[in-house]
Design a protein around this motif. Structure first.
Motif, short mmCIF file in Angstrom:
data_model
loop_
_atom_site.label_atom_id
_atom_site.label_comp_id
_atom_site.label_asym_id
_atom_site.label_seq_id
_atom_site.Cartn_x
_atom_site.Cartn_y
_atom_site.Cartn_z
N ILE A 1 0.86 -1.18 0.00
CA ILE A 1 0.00 0.00 0.00
C ILE A 1 0.90 1.23 0.00
O ILE A 1 1.59 1.51 0.99
CB ILE A 1 -0.93 0.02 1.22
CG1 ILE A 1 -1.86 -1.19 1.18
CG2 ILE A 1 -1.74 1.30 1.26
CD1 ILE A 1 -2.76 -1.32 2.39
N ILE A 2 0.93 1.94 -1.11
CA ILE A 2 1.70 3.18 -1.19
C ILE A 2 0.83 4.29 -0.62
O ILE A 2 -0.14 4.73 -1.25
CB ILE A 2 2.13 3.48 -2.64
CG1 ILE A 2 2.91 2.30 -3.22
CG2 ILE A 2 2.98 4.75 -2.68
CD1 ILE A 2 3.31 2.47 -4.68
N ASN A 3 1.17 4.73 0.58
CA ASN A 3 0.34 5.66 1.34
C ASN A 3 0.87 7.10 1.22
O ASN A 3 2.00 7.32 0.79
CB ASN A 3 0.36 5.21 2.82
CG ASN A 3 -0.84 5.71 3.59
OD1 ASN A 3 -1.89 6.02 3.01
ND2 ASN A 3 -0.70 5.81 4.89
N LYS A 4 0.01 8.06 1.57
CA LYS A 4 0.36 9.49 1.56
C LYS A 4 0.70 9.98 0.15
O LYS A 4 1.56 10.84 -0.04
CB LYS A 4 1.53 9.77 2.51
CG LYS A 4 1.31 9.27 3.93
CD LYS A 4 2.48 9.62 4.83
CE LYS A 4 2.32 9.03 6.22
NZ LYS A 4 3.44 9.35 7.13
N THR A 5 0.00 9.45 -0.85
CA THR A 5 0.30 9.85 -2.24
C THR A 5 -0.09 11.30 -2.51
O THR A 5 0.37 11.88 -3.49
CB THR A 5 -0.43 8.93 -3.22
OG1 THR A 5 -1.84 8.91 -2.91
CG2 THR A 5 0.12 7.51 -3.15
N ASP A 6 -0.94 11.88 -1.65
CA ASP A 6 -1.30 13.29 -1.83
C ASP A 6 -0.13 14.22 -1.53
O ASP A 6 -0.13 15.38 -1.96
CB ASP A 6 -2.49 13.65 -0.93
CG ASP A 6 -2.22 13.36 0.54
OD1 ASP A 6 -1.52 12.37 0.84
OD2 ASP A 6 -2.73 14.11 1.39
N LEU A 7 0.86 13.72 -0.82
CA LEU A 7 2.02 14.53 -0.44
C LEU A 7 3.24 14.24 -1.30
O LEU A 7 4.29 14.86 -1.12
CB LEU A 7 2.37 14.28 1.03
CG LEU A 7 1.23 14.52 2.04
CD1 LEU A 7 1.70 14.15 3.45
CD2 LEU A 7 0.76 15.96 1.99
N ALA A 8 3.11 13.32 -2.24
CA ALA A 8 4.23 12.93 -3.10
C ALA A 8 3.83 13.12 -4.56
O ALA A 8 2.65 13.04 -4.92
CB ALA A 8 4.62 11.48 -2.85
N PHE B 1 0.09 -3.62 -5.91
CA PHE B 1 0.12 -2.27 -5.36
C PHE B 1 -1.29 -1.70 -5.19
O PHE B 1 -2.19 -1.97 -5.99
CB PHE B 1 0.90 -1.33 -6.28
CG PHE B 1 2.37 -1.59 -6.35
CD1 PHE B 1 3.21 -1.21 -5.31
CD2 PHE B 1 2.92 -2.22 -7.46
CE1 PHE B 1 4.57 -1.44 -5.38
CE2 PHE B 1 4.28 -2.46 -7.53
CZ PHE B 1 5.12 -2.07 -6.49
N HIS B 2 -1.45 -0.89 -4.15
CA HIS B 2 -2.59 0.00 -3.98
C HIS B 2 -2.03 1.36 -3.62
O HIS B 2 -1.19 1.48 -2.74
CB HIS B 2 -3.52 -0.49 -2.87
CG HIS B 2 -4.12 -1.84 -3.12
ND1 HIS B 2 -5.28 -2.02 -3.85
CD2 HIS B 2 -3.71 -3.07 -2.75
CE1 HIS B 2 -5.56 -3.31 -3.91
NE2 HIS B 2 -4.63 -3.97 -3.26
N GLU B 3 -2.49 2.41 -4.31
CA GLU B 3 -2.04 3.77 -4.02
C GLU B 3 -3.17 4.52 -3.32
O GLU B 3 -4.32 4.48 -3.76
CB GLU B 3 -1.65 4.48 -5.32
CG GLU B 3 -0.49 3.81 -6.05
CD GLU B 3 -0.19 4.47 -7.39
OE1 GLU B 3 -0.70 5.60 -7.62
OE2 GLU B 3 0.53 3.86 -8.21
N THR B 4 -2.83 5.22 -2.23
CA THR B 4 -3.91 5.79 -1.43
C THR B 4 -3.40 6.91 -0.52
O THR B 4 -2.21 7.22 -0.48
CB THR B 4 -4.55 4.69 -0.56
OG1 THR B 4 -5.69 5.21 0.10
CG2 THR B 4 -3.57 4.16 0.46
N THR B 5 -4.33 7.49 0.23
CA THR B 5 -4.04 8.41 1.32
C THR B 5 -4.76 7.90 2.56
O THR B 5 -5.84 7.32 2.47
CB THR B 5 -4.51 9.84 1.01
OG1 THR B 5 -5.94 9.83 0.81
CG2 THR B 5 -3.85 10.37 -0.26
N PHE B 6 -4.16 8.10 3.72
CA PHE B 6 -4.73 7.66 5.00
C PHE B 6 -5.14 6.18 4.99
O PHE B 6 -6.13 5.80 5.60
CB PHE B 6 -5.94 8.53 5.38
CG PHE B 6 -5.61 9.98 5.55
CD1 PHE B 6 -5.00 10.42 6.73
CD2 PHE B 6 -5.86 10.90 4.55
CE1 PHE B 6 -4.67 11.77 6.88
CE2 PHE B 6 -5.55 12.24 4.70
CZ PHE B 6 -4.94 12.68 5.87
N GLY B 7 -4.39 5.35 4.25
CA GLY B 7 -4.66 3.93 4.21
C GLY B 7 -6.01 3.58 3.61
O GLY B 7 -6.54 2.49 3.85
N GLY B 8 -6.57 4.48 2.79
CA GLY B 8 -7.95 4.34 2.34
C GLY B 8 -8.11 3.55 1.06
O GLY B 8 -8.67 4.06 0.08
#
Length: 331
Positions: free
Chosen positions: A153-160, A181-188
């Motif tokens: 889970i690639i997390n915090k993608t809003d900041l990268a 892979f799953h790309e997300t923010t806040f583990g969502g």
């Protein structure tokens, strides 16, 4: 309760969002199935266990280091034995410390003393999209977590940026033959796509006998600790400290936050500011303070921050903190 316990391991380096993701899973967990959470924290006090949501959940904590090194391996095996003998849940979710090497875990779960109670299902590795490249270059545990994972889970993608995410995928691909892979923010991540495998039972297995005699557990631990093939050392040299912060104002506390060295990897804890309880979370130079409503924090934990980083930085914290806080323990 089922005949076996399905086990899921959540890994990821310090501050990657493991507890946030864990809460998403627990909120979706079927009420007719029994869930237990085993949390391992690197520091001497447990903070994350208080952040797990759900009134009926059983949360067990092991502090003082990684469950995959010899310092607390005995606690881990005894914890598993107690779960197998007394609780017997349908699902066990283990959240490992961010500095853990999970390479030995499948063998621990398969020890004959557990009577085939545990069935390993999946290892979910969370990745902090902002800090991944830096920690990958510096810490061996990141590589070991990637090699053992089954889902990323690639997390915090809003900041990268997109280029950082592409870089992460390329690095993971070096260590894993077929990464998901799953790309997300806040583990969502979409739970309908992912959590069905985590939250739905498989075909029932043959019942596992119980109980597990204490003498047999002791013998199994003794044999395990003598096994030269077991992973008994932490993959990275890190230290932790417990800092006491007195009740005060938000402005006063921000002075401490600003004083923390940029090379510190993680700091976390509950503090009382302006009369309200707040959670302080620091990840590699970036800190956040947010109010925590409707949550009772034990006196033994309130006002204490766990800090993790390279030993030299951690040992320098008494000078860094100055008048802002008192360092209670360094280990």
């Amino acid at each position: 309760m089922g005949a076996v316990t399905d086990v899921f391991l959540i890994t990821g380096f310090l501050g990657s969002g493991k507890t946030t993701f864990l809460n998403r899973l627990t909120r979706a967990f079927p009420p007719d199935r029994k869930l237990v959470i085993l949390m391992n924290e690197f520091g001497d006090i447990g903070v994350d266990g208080l952040l797990v949501e759900g009134e009926d959940l059983e949360v067990l904590e092991i502090s003082r280091g990684s469950i995959f090194c010899v310092c607390v391996k005995t606690d881990f095996i005894r914890g598993l034995a107690g779960i197998a003998r007394e609780i017997r849940p349908d699902v066990l979710i283990i959240e490992a410390t961010g500095a853990a090497d999970p390479g030995d875990m499948k063998r621990d779960l398969g020890l004959s003393v557990f009577r085939n109670r545990f069935r390993f299902r999946e290892q979910i590795c969370l990745i902090d999209a902002v800090n991944f490249t830096a920690v990958y270059d510096a810490f061996a545990s990141v590589e070991k977590q990637m090699a053992a994972a089954t889902c990323f889970i690639i997390n915090k993608t809003d900041l990268a940026g997109p280029s950082e995410v592409i870089r992460i995928r390329e690095i993971v691909g070096r260590h894993h033959p077929d990464p998901v892979f799953h790309e997300t923010t806040f583990g969502g991540i979409p739970l309908e796509r992912f959590a069905a495998a985590v939250l739905s039972p498989e075909a029932p297995a043959s019942p596992s006998p119980a109980p597990l005699p204490e003498a047999e557990i002791d013998q199994a631990i003794e044999i395990l600790l003598r096994d030269p093939l077991r992973v008994m050392l932490p993959p990275d040299t890190l230290a932790s400290a417990v800092i006491h912060v007195a009740d005060g104002t938000r402005d006063d506390f921000l002075g401490l936050s600003d004083a923390l060295p940029a090379g510190l990897l993680r700091a976390k804890g509950f503090v009382r500011l302006d009369g309200d309880v707040h959670l302080f979370s620091w990840v590699m130079g970036k800190g956040e303070v947010r109010r925590v409503a409707h949550r009772k924090i034990p006196d033994a934990i309130l006002g204490r921050l766990v800090c993790i980083g390279p030993p030299a930085l951690v040992k320098a914290l008494p000078d860094v903190c100055g008048t802002h806080a008192v360092v209670l323990k360094i280990s």
